[in-house]
Design a protein around this motif. Structure first.
Motif, mmCIF file in Angstrom:
data_model
loop_
_atom_site.group_PDB
_atom_site.id
_atom_site.type_symbol
_atom_site.label_atom_id
_atom_site.label_comp_id
_atom_site.label_asym_id
_atom_site.label_seq_id
_atom_site.Cartn_x
_atom_site.Cartn_y
_atom_site.Cartn_z
ATOM 1 N N MET A 1 -9.012 -25.306 52.348
ATOM 2 C CA MET A 1 -9.712 -25.360 53.612
ATOM 3 C C MET A 1 -10.859 -24.452 53.639
ATOM 4 S SD MET A 1 -8.114 -24.255 57.245
ATOM 5 C CE MET A 1 -6.597 -24.435 56.743
ATOM 6 N N LEU A 6 -11.796 -22.216 60.374
ATOM 7 C CA LEU A 6 -11.215 -21.107 60.954
ATOM 8 C C LEU A 6 -11.905 -20.522 61.956
ATOM 9 C CD1 LEU A 6 -8.575 -19.408 61.507
ATOM 10 C CD2 LEU A 6 -9.418 -18.034 59.410
ATOM 11 N N LEU A 61 -8.067 -27.715 62.813
ATOM 12 C CA LEU A 61 -7.495 -26.726 62.247
ATOM 13 C C LEU A 61 -6.070 -26.925 61.887
ATOM 14 C CD1 LEU A 61 -7.571 -23.678 60.915
ATOM 15 C CD2 LEU A 61 -6.967 -22.960 63.212
ATOM 16 N N LYS A 64 -5.725 -29.709 59.149
ATOM 17 C CA LYS A 64 -6.206 -29.212 57.898
ATOM 18 C C LYS A 64 -5.034 -28.156 57.318
ATOM 19 C CE LYS A 64 -10.686 -30.494 58.166
ATOM 20 N NZ LYS A 64 -12.012 -30.315 58.838
ATOM 21 N N ALA A 65 -4.480 -27.358 58.365
ATOM 22 C CA ALA A 65 -3.197 -26.604 57.736
ATOM 23 C C ALA A 65 -2.047 -26.968 57.768
ATOM 24 C CB ALA A 65 -3.232 -25.411 58.906
ATOM 25 N N TRP A 67 -0.027 -28.380 60.069
ATOM 26 C CA TRP A 67 0.905 -27.815 61.072
ATOM 27 C C TRP A 67 1.780 -28.939 61.528
ATOM 28 C CZ3 TRP A 67 -2.883 -24.753 64.703
ATOM 29 C CH2 TRP A 67 -3.389 -23.631 63.768
ATOM 30 N N GLU A 95 -1.809 -16.334 59.668
ATOM 31 C CA GLU A 95 -1.199 -17.385 59.013
ATOM 32 C C GLU A 95 -2.241 -18.438 58.071
ATOM 33 O OE1 GLU A 95 0.950 -21.638 60.119
ATOM 34 O OE2 GLU A 95 1.580 -19.735 61.217
ATOM 35 N N VAL A 96 -3.331 -18.538 58.405
ATOM 36 C CA VAL A 96 -4.221 -19.729 57.823
ATOM 37 C C VAL A 96 -5.101 -19.060 57.024
ATOM 38 C CG1 VAL A 96 -6.096 -21.169 58.413
ATOM 39 C CG2 VAL A 96 -4.219 -21.069 59.705
ATOM 40 N N MET A 99 -5.145 -19.490 53.123
ATOM 41 C CA MET A 99 -5.202 -21.055 52.804
ATOM 42 C C MET A 99 -6.546 -21.275 52.578
ATOM 43 S SD MET A 99 -2.807 -23.194 55.447
ATOM 44 C CE MET A 99 -1.430 -22.620 56.036
#
Length: 110
Positions: A1, A6, A61, A64-65, A67, A95-96, A99
């Motif tokens: 990512m 972000l 986001l 891409k993460a 979730w 958390e992100v 990544m």
């Protein structure tokens, strides 16, 4: 990512949270002191437009993460509760960040 995903989310989380606090303050003046009705209207319209942008960036986001829907919904709803977006934003960043390509955390894990 990419880091820009972000960063966009973070900027909009802060902007939306600040505008929500401004809107709450304006509503107190409007309904508590019968003053500032025009200001409240302007702030509410600006906040509404910015909130739509926040939802788009948070959704991007979240996709891409990867979730789950519940977490995505939790992040989206945090933009509607005064002060919540500040706390949720910090948690999301922690958390992100691993990544993100080219981040020191990601490089240390590789």
């Amino acid at each position: 990512m990419k880091k820009s995903v972000l960063t966009r989310y973070r900027v909009m989380a802060y902007v939306t949270a600040v505008m929500l606090l401004a809107l709450c303050t304006a509503m107190v003046f409007k309904y508590g002191f019968d003053a500032g009705a025009d200001t409240t209207l302007v702030i509410s319209q600006i906040h509404g437009a910015l909130f739509i942008i926040y939802v788009i960036f948070a959704f991007d986001l979240g996709q891409k993460a990867r979730w789950p829907f519940g977490k995505l919904l939790w992040v989206l709803v945090s933009g509607t509760v005064p002060l919540a977006a500040f706390f949720v934003e910090r948690r999301v960043v922690r958390e992100v960040e691993p990544m993100i390509e080219d981040s020191p955390v990601a490089a240390a894990k590789a």
